[in-house]
Design an enzyme around this catalytic site. Sequence first.
Site, mmCIF file in Angstrom:
data_model
loop_
_atom_site.group_PDB
_atom_site.id
_atom_site.type_symbol
_atom_site.label_atom_id
_atom_site.label_comp_id
_atom_site.label_asym_id
_atom_site.label_seq_id
_atom_site.Cartn_x
_atom_site.Cartn_y
_atom_site.Cartn_z
ATOM 1 N N PRO A 162 41.701 41.429 38.453
ATOM 2 C CA PRO A 162 42.995 42.085 38.229
ATOM 3 C C PRO A 162 43.251 43.228 39.213
ATOM 4 O O PRO A 162 44.380 43.411 39.669
ATOM 5 C CB PRO A 162 42.887 42.599 36.789
ATOM 6 C CG PRO A 162 41.863 41.727 36.153
ATOM 7 C CD PRO A 162 40.867 41.449 37.234
ATOM 8 N N TYR A 163 42.213 43.987 39.536
ATOM 9 C CA TYR A 163 42.366 45.075 40.517
ATOM 10 C C TYR A 163 42.776 44.510 41.868
ATOM 11 O O TYR A 163 43.715 45.016 42.511
ATOM 12 C CB TYR A 163 41.058 45.850 40.646
ATOM 13 C CG TYR A 163 41.078 46.870 41.770
ATOM 14 C CD1 TYR A 163 41.721 48.091 41.604
ATOM 15 C CD2 TYR A 163 40.462 46.602 42.994
ATOM 16 C CE1 TYR A 163 41.754 49.022 42.639
ATOM 17 C CE2 TYR A 163 40.494 47.514 44.027
ATOM 18 C CZ TYR A 163 41.135 48.730 43.847
ATOM 19 O OH TYR A 163 41.174 49.643 44.868
#
Length: 252
Positions: A162-163
């Site tokens: 997700p980052y």
Amino acid sequence: MTPQGIRQVNKTARKVALVTGGAIRLGRAIALELARTGFDVAVNYHRSAAGARATAAAIATLGARAVTIRAAVAKPAEARRLVAETVRRLGRLDLLVNNAGVFWRTPWDTVTPADFDRFIAVNVKGAFFCSQAAARAMGRRGGRIINLADVGALRAWPGYIPYAISKAGVVMLTRGLAAALAPRIQVNAVGPGAVLLPKDFPRKSKRRLRAKIPMGRLGHPDDVAAAVRFFATCPAYITGQVLYVDGGATAV
């Protein structure tokens, strides 16, 4: 000489920069470097009030004006207030550095919707709405926006999906805003590599990581701050670009 042997700067004809997440770590290094370059600086923070005060005090020793402003950039109304407060207290806005961000390890099978939403809200949406407000505040005079991306936008990191997605979004945000705001405002991004690793990062993994970097070392916050300074002062014909500060790691 000032602390760290840095010369003071002339107060005349100073421009104003807003650094989101400017209280600590990379944000602090960027804020100080901009002060040395000739900017007065608004230091944004969310939870690091003491760090923001310390950074503002360090900026003052360089002969620049500094203010601290608390705001959660993930909330559009807060982003708008942050920009408005910067203009009210320092008189103008010439440069926005979208540095505020969140980062933590998220193995793919443990990611929750809340995790995903938090990365996008802070790292992407926060940068967008701060930029929207800043572009309006800069007016016809124009200015510059610098986003903090990451080499994670290019590399597949299974433990940080997700980052990495959020930072890939920052890269596209940079390109889109550069096209939308030209020629009045230049928009570029700096993509740090291995600079500030998590405190619990294994020593063995750190050695392996260092061995993969052509420059033979991890990065320093000052390396990233110098890249921000470049985009803050470079020819206005440069826009929509991403400069990866990674010791050559993405070149091999």
